[in-house]
Motif scaffolding. Structure first.
Motif, PDB file in Angstrom:
ATOM      1  N   VAL A 304      71.019 -26.806  42.261  1.00 22.68           N
ATOM      2  CA  VAL A 304      71.645 -26.240  41.065  1.00 22.68           C
ATOM      3  C   VAL A 304      70.534 -25.834  40.112  1.00 22.68           C
ATOM      4  O   VAL A 304      69.732 -26.670  39.688  1.00 22.68           O
ATOM      5  N   ALA A 305      70.473 -24.573  39.775  1.00 23.91           N
ATOM      6  CA  ALA A 305      69.445 -24.070  38.871  1.00 23.91           C
ATOM      7  C   ALA A 305      69.986 -24.009  37.452  1.00 23.91           C
ATOM      8  O   ALA A 305      71.192 -24.024  37.211  1.00 23.91           O
ATOM      9  N   GLY A 306      69.085 -23.951  36.485  1.00 25.89           N
ATOM     10  CA  GLY A 306      69.489 -23.754  35.100  1.00 25.89           C
ATOM     11  C   GLY A 306      69.249 -24.968  34.238  1.00 25.89           C
ATOM     12  O   GLY A 306      69.043 -26.084  34.724  1.00 25.89           O
ATOM     13  N   ASP A 307      69.296 -24.742  32.911  1.00 20.99           N
ATOM     14  CA  ASP A 307      69.026 -25.805  31.948  1.00 20.99           C
ATOM     15  C   ASP A 307      70.152 -25.932  30.937  1.00 20.99           C
ATOM     16  O   ASP A 307      69.954 -26.398  29.832  1.00 20.99           O
ATOM     17  N   THR A 308      71.355 -25.510  31.332  1.00 18.47           N
ATOM     18  CA  THR A 308      72.509 -25.597  30.444  1.00 18.47           C
ATOM     19  C   THR A 308      73.246 -26.914  30.689  1.00 18.47           C
ATOM     20  O   THR A 308      73.016 -27.601  31.694  1.00 18.47           O
ATOM     21  N   LEU A 309      74.161 -27.256  29.784  1.00 18.70           N
ATOM     22  CA  LEU A 309      74.980 -28.460  29.987  1.00 18.70           C
ATOM     23  C   LEU A 309      75.763 -28.394  31.300  1.00 18.70           C
ATOM     24  O   LEU A 309      75.784 -29.371  32.066  1.00 18.70           O
ATOM     25  N   PRO A 310      76.433 -27.253  31.613  1.00 20.27           N
ATOM     26  CA  PRO A 310      77.133 -27.190  32.897  1.00 20.27           C
ATOM     27  C   PRO A 310      76.192 -27.379  34.090  1.00 20.27           C
ATOM     28  O   PRO A 310      76.569 -27.996  35.088  1.00 20.27           O
ATOM     29  N   ALA A 311      74.959 -26.862  33.995  1.00 14.39           N
ATOM     30  CA  ALA A 311      74.012 -27.019  35.104  1.00 14.39           C
ATOM     31  C   ALA A 311      73.619 -28.477  35.273  1.00 14.39           C
ATOM     32  O   ALA A 311      73.576 -28.995  36.392  1.00 14.39           O
ATOM     33  N   HIS A 312      73.339 -29.155  34.165  1.00 11.96           N
ATOM     34  CA  HIS A 312      72.981 -30.569  34.264  1.00 11.96           C
ATOM     35  C   HIS A 312      74.164 -31.400  34.777  1.00 11.96           C
ATOM     36  O   HIS A 312      73.983 -32.344  35.550  1.00 11.96           O
ATOM     37  N   TRP A 313      75.369 -31.045  34.345  1.00 13.38           N
ATOM     38  CA  TRP A 313      76.572 -31.742  34.802  1.00 13.38           C
ATOM     39  C   TRP A 313      76.739 -31.562  36.313  1.00 13.38           C
ATOM     40  O   TRP A 313      76.981 -32.525  37.048  1.00 13.38           O
ATOM     41  N   ALA A 314      76.591 -30.317  36.774  1.00 14.18           N
ATOM     42  CA  ALA A 314      76.737 -30.041  38.208  1.00 14.18           C
ATOM     43  C   ALA A 314      75.622 -30.688  39.008  1.00 14.18           C
ATOM     44  O   ALA A 314      75.850 -31.201  40.115  1.00 14.18           O
ATOM     45  N   ARG A 315      74.411 -30.699  38.459  1.00 14.82           N
ATOM     46  CA  ARG A 315      73.274 -31.279  39.176  1.00 14.82           C
ATOM     47  C   ARG A 315      73.482 -32.773  39.392  1.00 14.82           C
ATOM     48  O   ARG A 315      73.162 -33.313  40.449  1.00 14.82           O
ATOM     49  N   ARG A 316      74.008 -33.450  38.385  1.00 10.24           N
ATOM     50  CA  ARG A 316      74.253 -34.888  38.537  1.00 10.24           C
ATOM     51  C   ARG A 316      75.249 -35.158  39.664  1.00 10.24           C
ATOM     52  O   ARG A 316      75.128 -36.145  40.404  1.00 10.24           O
ATOM     53  N   LYS A 317      76.223 -34.272  39.810  1.00 10.97           N
ATOM     54  CA  LYS A 317      77.247 -34.486  40.837  1.00 10.97           C
ATOM     55  C   LYS A 317      76.733 -34.229  42.254  1.00 10.97           C
ATOM     56  O   LYS A 317      77.395 -34.579  43.227  1.00 10.97           O
ATOM     57  N   THR A 318      75.556 -33.594  42.359  1.00 11.88           N
ATOM     58  CA  THR A 318      74.992 -33.362  43.691  1.00 11.88           C
ATOM     59  C   THR A 318      74.208 -34.561  44.203  1.00 11.88           C
ATOM     60  O   THR A 318      73.815 -34.591  45.368  1.00 11.88           O
ATOM     61  N   LEU A 319      73.955 -35.534  43.309  1.00 10.59           N
ATOM     62  CA  LEU A 319      73.113 -36.667  43.696  1.00 10.59           C
ATOM     63  C   LEU A 319      73.842 -37.611  44.631  1.00 10.59           C
ATOM     64  O   LEU A 319      75.006 -37.979  44.399  1.00 10.59           O
TER      65      LEU A 319
END
Length: 465
Positions: A304-319
């Motif tokens: 997940v690329a990006g530095d927005t709140l939605p990007a950080h939210w999505a990135r956490r869910k990939t862990l």
């Protein structure tokens, strides 16, 4: 909030006890609720006790329901062992934490070495000096799994007297287990050592440490530079950056306070130094073939690329979930080839086990076997999971109380996820997420009013204004 019915039933003392047992998760059924035509669930029992004024809104039953003990440990402490320690009292050592922290368990020092190297010292409270494997203190800590941090109280994993004796900076000098990493300017460690030490620690808040950094204090500038180089190196190895809002929730007789944690550079610096300590301890354990609870994590499910709140939210869910095992393995989320949690032995049982193993090696004692480590890991993880869930539910309970006390307030919320007609909102000021039906794309900022707050169900509705 839930309103009182026009006719509220009067409960006898026995009926109240019966309903409370169900609300606390200590009983499965309630004849009283059944006779009233109410569901026989903990949430229904909780709602009834609130409607009748038998429980205050501040009452949180989640620790009880999950079996997390609220009783403090009262075990006696052994005497400190007589042993040689490396005297590091000549170094400046800083225990940096949130304002009001009562269990300082780690501190940082730097030494400037020839050739441009800097020795990073991470000193950790030497809890394992008093809590030996399979002692009564060890067995009780294992049964708890971790310290329970609730908005209205803290229930320590170990006796408070032990925290007072081992906490860094609570006495003129403190015994510690210290991890030394000789670091170059690129964030690589050229040597790792572990010692039993004695240190002189100065306690600072993050704000005070930030002021030292901004004033150009050499120690703090060196710590910040080391941390930045280490973080950049881990990022190049695939470490994930997740930056979501965090708040501190405090509750007492006067009400609830929800405060955003300031994102000071020194907070990130300290966190990176603690990561380096875990990496260094894992390297040391692996070098000497010591089985410890190594923390491992599989690669993320997707990028997940990006530095927005939605990007950080999505990135956490990939862990993937972090696993603990007696043999080393990569921790993909951290971008490390091996890692072990080591900086909180008075608060997390698996950190304590790492310390016990390191101490066994340093003293020439027989360490625990891989099979014993695996058994301890499984038991402690199960118990710590209940503790963490109780913390999460209690925090949400008090955050909802805080919001309910301001029924007309408008909150700024960001859409962080969208699936069909359903969206997930995140309110940064509360670190609160909730579903809503809204035709808005991720990243959209909305103004919402929080309504229909139900504490027993921990539910709330967001009315988009």
């Amino acid at each position: 909030m839930t309103s009182a019915p026009h006719t509220a039933p009067d409960l006898s003392s026995a009926q109240r006890t019966e309903v409370e047992l169900l609300a606390r998760g200590r009983a499965e059924k309630s004849r009283t609720l059944r006779d009233l035509g109410l569901p026989e669930t903990p949430e229904s029992a909780h709602a009834l006790l609130l409607r009748l004024g038998l429980w205050p809104e501040s009452q949180t039953p989640y620790a009880d329901r999950l079996g997390a003990t609220l009783e403090p440990s009262r075990l006696e402490l052994p005497q400190w062992p007589q042993e040689d320690r490396l005297d590091l009292t000549h170094l400046n050592a800083y225990a940096i934490d949130d304002e009001g922290n009562q269990d300082p368990d780690d501190a940082l020092s730097v030494e400037f070495l020839p050739g441009g190297l800097i020795r990073l010292w991470v000193h950790v409270a030497d809890v394992a000096a008093l809590v030996t494997p399979d002692s009564p203190l060890d067995l009780e800590a294992r049964a708890r799994g971790a310290t329970l941090y609730l908005p209205d109280q803290t229930v320590h994993m170990l006796p408070t007297e032990l925290v007072a004796q081992t906490g860094l900076g609570l006495s003129e000098t403190s015994p510690a287990l210290s991890i030394a990493l000789d670091m170059d300017a690129s964030g690589n460690a050229e040597a790792v050592e572990v010692y039993l030490t004695r240190v002189r620690v100065r306690r600072l808040s993050y704000g005070q440490a930030q002021a030292e950094l901004e004033a150009g204090s050499p120690d703090f500038v060196a710590l910040a530079d080391l941390a930045a180089a280490s973080a950049a190196l881990r990022a190049s190895e695939g470490a994930l950056s997740i930056d979501l809002p965090e708040v501190r929730v405090r509750a007492d007789e006067s009400g609830v306070r929800v405060e955003a944690l300031p994102k000071l550079p020194m907070r990130a610096t300290v966190q990176e130094c603690m990561t380096l300590a875990g990496w260094g301890a894992a390297i040391y354990a692996d070098d000497f073939e010591l089985p410890v609870p190594f923390a491992t994590q599989d690669p993320p499910l997707r990028d997940v690329a990006g530095d927005t709140l939605p990007a950080h939210w999505a990135r956490r869910k990939t862990l993937a979930r972090t696993r603990f095992q007696p043999a080393p393995g990569p921790h993909s989320g951290m971008g490390l080839d091996l890692y072990a949690q080591v900086t909180s032995p008075m608060r997390r049982y698996l950190d304590l086990v790492v310390h016990q193993q390191l101490r066994a090696h340093l003293s020439g004692a027989e360490p625990l076997t891989g099979r014993q480590i695996a058994a301890r890991t499984a038991e402690a993880q199960m118990n710590a999971a209940a503790t963490r869930t109780a913390e999460r539910l209690s925090r949400r309970h008090h955050v909802l109380r805080f919001a309910a006390a301001q029924p007309e307030r408008l909150w700024e919320a960001t859409v962080v996820e969208r699936r069909g007609p359903q969206a997930t909102l995140l309110i940064p000021e509360l670190a609160l997420d909730l579903p809503v039906t809204a035709a808005a794309a991720p990243g959209t900022v909305l103004s919402v009013r929080l309504t229909d707050i139900q504490l027993p169900a921990l539910s709330v509705r967001a009315q988009v204004t």
